[in-house]
Design an enzyme around this catalytic site. Structure first.
Site, mmCIF file in Angstrom:
data_model
loop_
_atom_site.group_PDB
_atom_site.id
_atom_site.type_symbol
_atom_site.label_atom_id
_atom_site.label_comp_id
_atom_site.label_asym_id
_atom_site.label_seq_id
_atom_site.Cartn_x
_atom_site.Cartn_y
_atom_site.Cartn_z
ATOM 1 N N LYS A 102 -40.489 -15.330 5.214
ATOM 2 C CA LYS A 102 -39.077 -15.481 5.544
ATOM 3 C C LYS A 102 -38.398 -14.128 5.587
ATOM 4 O O LYS A 102 -38.735 -13.225 4.821
ATOM 5 C CB LYS A 102 -38.384 -16.367 4.496
ATOM 6 C CG LYS A 102 -38.950 -17.777 4.423
ATOM 7 C CD LYS A 102 -38.412 -18.544 3.231
ATOM 8 C CE LYS A 102 -39.018 -19.941 3.174
ATOM 9 N NZ LYS A 102 -38.601 -20.680 1.958
ATOM 10 N N GLY A 130 -38.725 -24.548 3.414
ATOM 11 C CA GLY A 130 -38.030 -25.577 2.648
ATOM 12 C C GLY A 130 -38.067 -25.267 1.168
ATOM 13 O O GLY A 130 -38.741 -24.328 0.737
ATOM 14 N N SER A 132 -39.262 -24.946 -2.191
ATOM 15 C CA SER A 132 -40.632 -25.109 -2.717
ATOM 16 C C SER A 132 -41.031 -23.901 -3.541
ATOM 17 O O SER A 132 -41.286 -22.838 -2.975
ATOM 18 C CB SER A 132 -41.616 -25.287 -1.555
ATOM 19 O OG SER A 132 -41.413 -24.294 -0.565
ATOM 20 N N LYS A 185 -30.801 -17.222 2.844
ATOM 21 C CA LYS A 185 -30.738 -17.883 1.530
ATOM 22 C C LYS A 185 -31.267 -16.969 0.427
ATOM 23 O O LYS A 185 -30.808 -17.051 -0.725
ATOM 24 C CB LYS A 185 -31.475 -19.220 1.563
ATOM 25 C CG LYS A 185 -32.970 -19.150 1.867
ATOM 26 C CD LYS A 185 -33.814 -19.099 0.609
ATOM 27 C CE LYS A 185 -35.295 -18.999 0.930
ATOM 28 N NZ LYS A 185 -36.116 -18.915 -0.292
ATOM 29 N N ASP A 238 -33.148 -25.285 0.522
ATOM 30 C CA ASP A 238 -33.743 -24.045 0.029
ATOM 31 C C ASP A 238 -32.694 -23.139 -0.600
ATOM 32 O O ASP A 238 -32.981 -22.391 -1.546
ATOM 33 C CB ASP A 238 -34.446 -23.321 1.175
ATOM 34 C CG ASP A 238 -35.723 -22.616 0.734
ATOM 35 O OD1 ASP A 238 -36.016 -22.621 -0.479
ATOM 36 O OD2 ASP A 238 -36.428 -22.062 1.598
ATOM 37 N N THR A 242 -33.246 -21.784 -4.373
ATOM 38 C CA THR A 242 -33.443 -20.355 -4.576
ATOM 39 C C THR A 242 -32.316 -19.732 -5.391
ATOM 40 O O THR A 242 -32.531 -18.758 -6.115
ATOM 41 C CB THR A 242 -33.569 -19.647 -3.214
ATOM 42 O OG1 THR A 242 -34.524 -20.338 -2.415
ATOM 43 C CG2 THR A 242 -34.027 -18.218 -3.378
ATOM 44 N N SER A 248 -36.999 -18.470 -9.176
ATOM 45 C CA SER A 248 -36.620 -17.713 -7.980
ATOM 46 C C SER A 248 -36.713 -16.214 -8.222
ATOM 47 O O SER A 248 -36.026 -15.659 -9.086
ATOM 48 C CB SER A 248 -35.193 -18.087 -7.567
ATOM 49 O OG SER A 248 -34.697 -17.191 -6.592
ATOM 50 N N ARG A 249 -37.534 -15.535 -7.438
ATOM 51 C CA ARG A 249 -37.664 -14.093 -7.571
ATOM 52 C C ARG A 249 -36.390 -13.376 -7.132
ATOM 53 O O ARG A 249 -35.995 -12.379 -7.729
ATOM 54 C CB ARG A 249 -38.858 -13.597 -6.754
ATOM 55 C CG ARG A 249 -40.196 -14.136 -7.237
ATOM 56 C CD ARG A 249 -41.349 -13.410 -6.597
ATOM 57 N NE ARG A 249 -41.466 -13.688 -5.179
ATOM 58 C CZ ARG A 249 -42.186 -14.678 -4.669
ATOM 59 N NH1 ARG A 249 -42.828 -15.507 -5.473
ATOM 60 N NH2 ARG A 249 -42.268 -14.846 -3.371
ATOM 61 N N VAL A 273 -43.247 -10.196 -4.101
ATOM 62 C CA VAL A 273 -42.278 -9.712 -3.129
ATOM 63 C C VAL A 273 -40.994 -10.529 -3.232
ATOM 64 O O VAL A 273 -41.031 -11.755 -3.299
ATOM 65 C CB VAL A 273 -42.845 -9.818 -1.699
ATOM 66 C CG1 VAL A 273 -41.786 -9.440 -0.672
ATOM 67 C CG2 VAL A 273 -44.065 -8.922 -1.557
ATOM 68 N N GLU A 275 -38.186 -11.179 -0.864
ATOM 69 C CA GLU A 275 -37.891 -10.942 0.542
ATOM 70 C C GLU A 275 -36.409 -10.671 0.797
ATOM 71 O O GLU A 275 -36.048 -10.045 1.790
ATOM 72 C CB GLU A 275 -38.352 -12.138 1.394
ATOM 73 C CG GLU A 275 -39.859 -12.343 1.431
ATOM 74 C CD GLU A 275 -40.596 -11.358 2.328
ATOM 75 O OE1 GLU A 275 -40.016 -10.303 2.682
ATOM 76 O OE2 GLU A 275 -41.754 -11.637 2.673
#
Length: 332
Positions: A102, A130, A132, A185, A238, A242, A248-249, A273, A275
């Site tokens: 993404k 989505g 996940s 997002k 999402d 997130t 959530s990173r 990572v 993103e």
């Protein structure tokens, strides 16, 4: 499965419930460990790899007999992977391809489908996205994803392969909408992490999610997406996950920025990572060129790249002039 990070491994675990899966890792040593220990100890420890999953570091071996190719690299790895697949397809036809990454490519501000098209124009492809988290999918917990492709064969092949057990797969042809939602997002998750880290409260979080959705729709419509796509799994679904989930990173990056940690140290210690960091500047610059106002994205960019303190970025958002609430592409 082309990429053996947490998400690629989780999807391999799910697909391996019904199919033989080749799990390609760029690092031969990592592939050897997965083969011998039947576990991805680096990115998804504690999750057993079923006998149907065959780790390999040989791309050619991974492609043999594959009915579906799933690119699970970070976005930075999408272009070289598409280039390698294009070269491989010259000697042997390859099946449909979908990608899980993404964002917007940092150097070009291209969406993933444009990156693939620039390297492999003959590819029949699409994106799977989505709400996940990898750990939950690998554990067999329920989740819903959307596959987006203008090619019905790609969508149907993906659904046939992955729509089983606790995972539901829906379909759409709005590739731009799904990819734009996936890019923005992650930026909104950094913003929400900053707000939570500063202790601004749940009211602030709710406002950020709502206005963040407005930015997603506004930007997406400006580049050709359909607004209703953002009301689906790849959009609001999402976004909520997130921005609020502890796994959530991108949210973790925001939380640590709020504590005053430098970005380089955060990324070095993350182990995965994020993103949202990689694509934030590209989204900001793309929106400026398109004349689309994205105040939250601008604020996050100021913190990430311009040395703005998180509290100052929040103050700048709060100081904006009042206006009518709207989700139209022209309304900020």
């Amino acid at each position: 499965m082309l990429g053996a990070g947490a998400w690629g491994t989780a999807m391999a675990v799910h697909a391996g419930l019904r199919h033989r899966v080749s799990l390609w890792a760029r690092d031969p040593a990592m592939s050897a460990v997965m083969s011998s220990q039947r576990e991805n100890t680096r990115y998804l420890p504690g999750v057993r790899l079923a006998p149907a999953i065959e780790p390999t570091a040989e791309l050619g071996a991974a492609l043999v007999g594959a009915d579906l190719l799933i690119i699970a690299t970070p976005l930075s790895g999408l272009r070289p992977m598409a280039r390698a697949l294009s070269a491989a397809s010259v000697s042997a036809p390859l099946g449909p391809v979908i990608w899980l990454c993404k964002g917007l490519e940092a150097q070009t501000a291209l969406l993933p489908h444009d990156v693939v098209a620039s390297e492999w124009p003959e590819a029949a492809g699409g994106v799977l996205a989505g709400p996940s988290f990898a750990q939950e999918v690998a554990a067999g917990l329920p989740a819903g994803l959307t596959v987006a492709s203008v090619d019905e064969t790609v969508s149907q092949t993906t659904i046939t392969a992955l729509h089983h057990g606790a995972l539901r797969i829906y379909r759409t042809d709005d590739v731009v909408g799904v990819e734009a939602a996936g890019a923005l997002k992650n930026i909104m998750a950094i913003a929400t992490g900053i707000a939570d880290g500063l202790g601004l409260g749940m009211n602030a979080r709710a406002a950020l999610l709502t206005r963040g959705m407005a930015e997603m729709v506004r930007y997406g419509v400006a580049i050709g997406a359909r607004p209703e796509t953002f009301m689906g799994l790849s959009g609001v679904g999402d976004l909520v996950l997130t921005c609020t989930g502890d796994l959530s990173r991108n949210r973790a990056v925001g939380l640590r920025l709020a504590r005053g940690e430098p970005l380089d140290a955060i990324l070095a210690g993350l182990g995965h990572v994020a993103e949202g960091v990689a694509c934030c500047r590209a989204v900001r610059d793309s929106a400026r060129r398109a004349g689309v106002e994205l105040p939250i994205t601008e604020a996050v960019s100021a913190v990430l790249f311009d040395g703005s303190a998180p509290r100052d970025a929040v103050a700048a958002l709060l100081a904006r002039e009042p206006r009518a609430e709207a989700f139209q592409a022209t309304q900020a």
